[in-house]
Design a protein around this motif. Structure first.
Motif, short mmCIF file in Angstrom:
data_model
loop_
_atom_site.label_atom_id
_atom_site.label_comp_id
_atom_site.label_asym_id
_atom_site.label_seq_id
_atom_site.Cartn_x
_atom_site.Cartn_y
_atom_site.Cartn_z
N ARG A 135 4.66 0.39 -34.98
CA ARG A 135 5.42 -0.35 -35.99
C ARG A 135 4.55 -1.53 -36.37
O ARG A 135 3.87 -2.11 -35.52
CB ARG A 135 6.73 -0.81 -35.36
CG ARG A 135 7.64 -1.53 -36.30
CD ARG A 135 8.93 -1.81 -35.61
NE ARG A 135 8.64 -2.51 -34.36
CZ ARG A 135 9.51 -3.21 -33.70
NH1 ARG A 135 10.73 -3.32 -34.14
NH2 ARG A 135 9.20 -3.82 -32.59
N VAL A 136 4.54 -1.90 -37.65
CA VAL A 136 3.71 -3.01 -38.12
C VAL A 136 4.61 -4.21 -38.36
O VAL A 136 5.54 -4.15 -39.17
CB VAL A 136 2.95 -2.63 -39.41
CG1 VAL A 136 2.15 -3.82 -39.93
CG2 VAL A 136 2.04 -1.45 -39.16
N LEU A 137 4.34 -5.30 -37.63
CA LEU A 137 5.10 -6.53 -37.79
C LEU A 137 4.18 -7.63 -38.30
O LEU A 137 3.14 -7.89 -37.71
CB LEU A 137 5.72 -6.98 -36.47
CG LEU A 137 6.83 -6.09 -35.90
CD1 LEU A 137 7.32 -6.67 -34.57
CD2 LEU A 137 7.98 -5.95 -36.87
N GLY A 138 4.56 -8.25 -39.40
CA GLY A 138 3.82 -9.38 -39.92
C GLY A 138 4.24 -10.64 -39.18
O GLY A 138 5.42 -10.82 -38.85
N ILE A 139 3.27 -11.49 -38.87
CA ILE A 139 3.58 -12.78 -38.25
C ILE A 139 3.59 -13.80 -39.36
O ILE A 139 2.57 -14.08 -39.98
CB ILE A 139 2.54 -13.14 -37.16
CG1 ILE A 139 2.52 -12.04 -36.09
CG2 ILE A 139 2.87 -14.50 -36.55
CD1 ILE A 139 1.45 -12.24 -35.04
#
Length: 127
Positions: free
Chosen positions: A71-75
């Motif tokens: 899963r790609v999570l932006g910070i």
């Protein structure tokens, strides 16, 4: 550039600090593998193999594809972001996650946010 402005050395050191299996770095020119310089990364590139991609879209596609299934999570700091300390933010059980850090000054671009499955922020504590 569509890539977050994070230096290769800082990316390598941060990857090693949090126990990443693979680090991803911004492209370094026409010959990606040969130009991926890590001088100043204090040798962490030996513990965390680094990969480079020609575009952010290629990186995200690679991360989401099997066997990684990340899963790609932006910070990012903003109203849409959830605290990374919130219960269950990484799934229950936790799922493999690829983090896309925003620029400290401007954060993530909307085109970068569109590639993310969600946004998280790192809570800051001060005395």
């Amino acid at each position: 550039s569509e890539y977050p402005r994070v230096g290769r050395r800082a990316a390598a050191r941060n990857a090693a600090r949090i126990g990443q299996k693979t680090g991803v770095a911004p492209p370094a020119g026409k010959r990606l593998a040969k130009n991926l310089r890590t001088f100043g990364a204090h040798g962490v590139e030996r513990r965390v193999p680094l990969r480079a991609f020609a575009s952010l879209q290629q990186l995200v596609a690679w991360a989401k594809r099997a066997p990684r299934n990340c899963r790609v999570l932006g910070i990012e700091i903003g109203e849409r972001a959830v605290s990374c300390a919130a219960p269950g933010v990484f799934g229950t059980p936790a799922v493999p996650t690829c983090f896309l850090p925003g620029n400290e000054g401007q954060g993530l671009l909307e085109s970068q946010i569109a590639l993310c499955d969600g946004l998280v922020y790192v809570p800051q504590y001060a005395s």
